[in-house]
Design an enzyme around this catalytic site. Structure first.
Site: not given
Length: 568
Positions: A182, A468
């Protein structure tokens, strides 16, 4: 936003004088390292520069379109299905067939591109490992370039890690998860690489370097036409997907590989994108392997989209789960759309982590994970995400028990009932209460996450959850929203309105709690006070910053003027 250029940021005295061998118009301002130089070769940098030069104006236009959409929403408009693309939504068409190599994606594990993490994730028993340059990574020069080195070694099969504390060497098993990568979102710059005097686009650096060095090895491993594989974050519409499709086509042409070799899953993690799922898949139809419910960013995007709508305030973030009507509708529509178009519909993240010192609490956490995964597989999802290797067996058991030997549910779970989901379903106001404890938790999590991010760690275990950037964003924008509209609290704070005085008191008390929890020495060595200033400033700003990490990025940029030998 300008990069940090403090006079204290000097190159080390032992740095190689010639620096990186960069092509014309490219300047490297990151620290020189011999291993990094093997990634930042002249040809690889030329490939990145070619991508930047061809697509930078389209990217800038796409970012302007985002601003224009936000302006409309702030003036009262609501996101919805685009009448101009109705034919794409209604016509029958499918994406390219799913490659056999990634037909089975029952459980995917995600994590940053750290060396030990990569090995453990590939060995975890998951079907896929998504190596993350985005929300789980603090984008320092060291992290980004070391991540590229690590991934090249992983693809080559040579990656090892010597844990000196445990005196243990980690290496890959014979059977490993399939690797997806990603890159960062379109909005993030890479301030350590200048192309024609401008910071490079972060995702083009991440994609370009990884693809250039690894596409040939992927063809040896998977066979022609089956990779590399990517996850694409933060898109808001099909215009942005079209840019990615053109990037993929240019990369395939450069490499001399078949059109459609590169495959990507798009994260539907912004509210505008849920109304463009068919259009996004249509743009990427030769390169798509599905969509994913990026639930945490989606909740963050809901607040950001409706920042000027005081009638759409969120309850405590712990109450905004996938059983809320607007989130359930989003998940159901994604499944129907993906299966109609012949690709995977991936579920969301299980953010829990094992609780080693409390067996009863650990059992309860695992039961929550199982319940959530059972909801996903019965709804029709083809797979799910986990943040920790310890969750893989439980997630795999739920999906395998309910799917049997079939690799996915694309053909068996069409979800025609979801075809009637309306704009109102997707925008329904979430229900729940707003509490003082919710304000405290947001503040505590936001400060601690940002403190870790500033020191180079982008994925942080806090209160038995893996946090996150996405979950930290929810904390930030919810605080901002409550402060802007003077929310009246429920529960212990009944009758109290959120204002700057209350927030200042909460910040002070939560900083004291953080110091007690982490210990005085760690608190003193960390960047908690700096994180507190940044987080509090963003929560109380008159205008909402688009992204926490974009605003804080200049605090981790360190320029080394001797990094490149190329003159602009």
């Amino acid at each position: 936003m300008g990069p940090a250029t403090s006079e204290n940021h000097h190159a080390p005295p032992d740095m190689k004088k010639s620096g990186y061998d960069a092509p014309e118009g490219v300047e490297i301002r990151g620290r020189y390292d011999g291993e990094f130089a093997a990634i930042l070769t002249k040809d690889a940098l030329q490939f990145v520069a070619d991508l930047q030069r061809e697509f930078r104006n389209r990217i800038k236009y796409a970012m302007e379109c985002r601003k224009e959409a936000r302006r409309r929403y702030s003036e009262g408009a609501l996101p919805g299905f685009d009448p101009a693309t109705r034919c794409i939504r209604e016509e029958e068409w499918t994406c390219a067939p799913v490659p056999p190599a990634v037909a089975d994606r029952k459980v995917e594990i995600t994590g940053p591109v750290e060396r030990k993490m990569i090995i453990n994730a590939l060995n975890s028993g998951a079907k896929v490992f998504m190596a993350d340059f985005e929300d789980a990574l603090s984008p320092s020069w060291e992290n980004l370039m070391r991540g590229q080195v690590n991934l090249k070694d992983a693809v080559d099969g040579t990656i090892t890690f010597h844990d000196k504390v445990r005196n243990r060497v980690y290496k890959l098993n014979n059977q490993t998860a399939k690797l997806f990568v990603r890159p960062r979102g379109w909005h993030l710059p890479e301030a350590h690489i200048l192309i024609d005097g401008e910071p490079a686009t972060g995702c083009l650096v991440d994609f370009g370097l990884y693809f250039y060095h690894n596409y040939a090895a992927f063809r040896r491993i998977q066979g022609a036409g089956f990779g590399p594989f990517f996850y694409l974050p933060k898109m808001e519409n099909s215009r942005e997907a079209k840019i990615w499709n053109c990037v993929f086509e240019k990369a395939e042409k450069m490499a001399g590989i078949e059109r459609g070799s590169i495959r990507a899953t798009v994260l539907i993690e912004t509210l505008p994108a849920v109304f463009q799922m068919n259009e996004i898949l249509h743009e990427l139809r030769d390169h798509s392997v599905g969509l994913n419910c990026g639930r945490w960013d989606y909740i963050f995007s809901y607040v950001k989209t409706f920042q000027a709508h005081p009638d759409r305030l969120l309850p405590d973030r712990v109450q905004v789960g996938m059983t809320q009507h607007f989130t359930k509708s989003y998940s159901d529509l994604l499944i129907w759309t993906c299966h109609r178009r012949g690709v995977h519909a991936m579920g969301g993240m299980a953010a829990q982590i094992p609780i080693r010192d409390d067996p009863e609490a650990n059992k309860e956490a695992l039961e929550l994970v199982r319940k959530d995964k059972l909801r996903e597989v019965r709804a029709g999802h083809d797979g799910t995400w986990a943040a920790h290797p310890g969750l893989i067996p439980a997630c795999m058991e739920v999906f395998s028990d309910n799917m049997g030997n079939t690799p996915n549910q694309i053909q068996s779970m069409k979800r025609e009932d979801a075809s009637t989901i309306t704009e109102e379903d997707l925008l329904q106001r979430p229900r729940g209460s707003r509490s003082l404890e919710g304000l405290r938790l947001n503040t505590r999590v936001g400060i601690q996450y940002l403190a870790a991010w500033l020191t180079g760690t982008g994925s942080v275990p806090l209160y038995n959850l893996m946090e996150d950037a996405a979950t930290a964003e929810i904390s930030r924008v919810q605080n901002w929203q409550w402060l802007k509209y003077g929310v009246e609290l429920d529960g212990d704070g009944l009758g109290v309105r959120v204002n700057n005085d209350l927030f200042g008191k909460v910040v002070e008390e939560e900083m004291a709690r953080i110091e007690r929890e982490v210990g005085k020495e760690k608190f003193k060595r960390g960047r908690y006070k700096e994180a507190c200033k940044i987080f509090a400033r963003q929560c109380t700003a008159p205008a909402l910053d688009d992204f926490l990490t974009l605003n804080a990025y200049e605090n981790i940029v360190i320029h080394h003027p001797m990094g490149s030998s190329s003159c602009l």
